[in-house]
Design a protein around this motif. Sequence first.
Motif, PDB file in Angstrom:
ATOM      1  N   LEU A 124     -43.058  29.032 -60.947  1.00  0.00           N
ATOM      2  CA  LEU A 124     -42.191  28.181 -61.762  1.00  0.00           C
ATOM      3  C   LEU A 124     -42.884  27.731 -63.034  1.00  0.00           C
ATOM      4  CD1 LEU A 124     -40.639  25.818 -59.094  1.00  0.00           C
ATOM      5  CD2 LEU A 124     -39.511  27.631 -60.329  1.00  0.00           C
TER       6      LEU A 124
ATOM      7  N   LEU B 110     -36.410  24.848 -66.101  1.00  0.00           N
ATOM      8  CA  LEU B 110     -37.378  25.627 -65.337  1.00  0.00           C
ATOM      9  C   LEU B 110     -37.064  27.109 -65.381  1.00  0.00           C
ATOM     10  CD1 LEU B 110     -37.746  23.708 -61.975  1.00  0.00           C
ATOM     11  CD2 LEU B 110     -39.356  23.813 -63.838  1.00  0.00           C
TER      12      LEU B 110
ATOM     13  N   LEU C  31     -38.701  30.789 -63.587  1.00  0.00           N
ATOM     14  CA  LEU C  31     -39.720  31.435 -62.771  1.00  0.00           C
ATOM     15  C   LEU C  31     -39.865  32.900 -63.088  1.00  0.00           C
ATOM     16  CD1 LEU C  31     -39.467  30.121 -59.135  1.00  0.00           C
ATOM     17  CD2 LEU C  31     -41.197  29.752 -60.841  1.00  0.00           C
TER      18      LEU C  31
ATOM     19  N   LEU D   5     -35.938  31.399 -59.751  1.00  0.00           N
ATOM     20  CA  LEU D   5     -37.082  30.487 -59.668  1.00  0.00           C
ATOM     21  C   LEU D   5     -38.112  30.952 -58.644  1.00  0.00           C
ATOM     22  CD1 LEU D   5     -35.266  27.033 -59.867  1.00  0.00           C
ATOM     23  CD2 LEU D   5     -36.704  28.084 -61.609  1.00  0.00           C
TER      24      LEU D   5
ATOM     25  N   THR E 156     -29.514  24.825 -57.034  1.00  0.00           N
ATOM     26  CA  THR E 156     -29.780  26.070 -57.767  1.00  0.00           C
ATOM     27  C   THR E 156     -29.173  27.291 -57.077  1.00  0.00           C
ATOM     28  OG1 THR E 156     -31.944  26.338 -56.691  1.00  0.00           O
ATOM     29  CG2 THR E 156     -31.899  25.187 -58.830  1.00  0.00           C
TER      30      THR E 156
ATOM     31  N   VAL F  18     -43.127  28.848 -65.693  1.00  0.00           N
ATOM     32  CA  VAL F  18     -41.686  29.054 -65.508  1.00  0.00           C
ATOM     33  C   VAL F  18     -41.086  29.508 -66.839  1.00  0.00           C
ATOM     34  CG1 VAL F  18     -39.497  27.930 -64.927  1.00  0.00           C
ATOM     35  CG2 VAL F  18     -41.585  27.355 -63.668  1.00  0.00           C
TER      36      VAL F  18
ATOM     37  N   GLU G 264     -34.918  29.707 -67.260  1.00  0.00           N
ATOM     38  CA  GLU G 264     -34.868  28.961 -66.006  1.00  0.00           C
ATOM     39  C   GLU G 264     -35.138  27.480 -66.246  1.00  0.00           C
ATOM     40  OE1 GLU G 264     -36.139  32.044 -66.247  1.00  0.00           O
ATOM     41  OE2 GLU G 264     -34.600  32.968 -64.990  1.00  0.00           O
TER      42      GLU G 264
END
Length: 148
Positions: free
Chosen positions: A5, A17, A19, A33, A83, A124, A128
């Motif tokens: 992340l 975020l 990933l 992520l 998410t 990350v 994201e």
Amino acid sequence: MKGILHMAAGAGFGATLLLTPALAADETLYQRLGGYDAIAAVTDDFLGRLKGDDKLGRFFVGLSDDSAARVRQHVVDLICAETGGPCLYTGRDMKTAHKGMRITKEDWDRTGQLFGETLDKFKVPEQERKDLGGLIAPLDKDIVESGT
């Protein structure tokens, strides 16, 4: 790197975020992520930063090991569920959970900064980070107590 992340530090939780570098149209944010283990690793790092912070650490004083573990699991489950992951968040709504804690806008912004540092550590991706930030940023209205 998939499963890692990253979060862009921005103003408060406005950052998002990321990933995985490549976005597939059919992948959920949870998958992008890196799934449960990646979310858990980010949560552990982030909560460690909060607990160790000179000002924000006050919110963790007096928590038993069991209570701290419950908070951690609620954070993981909330991010997982929101998410698109398979988790079920069973905690209270944000307003109820944070009522009376006297969380200020300054506290919220510092929390966002620390979250950004965690996302940076895990590298990350930007998309994201933005998508996650879009889920987290609106929570300020329920967490920050006006007049504090």
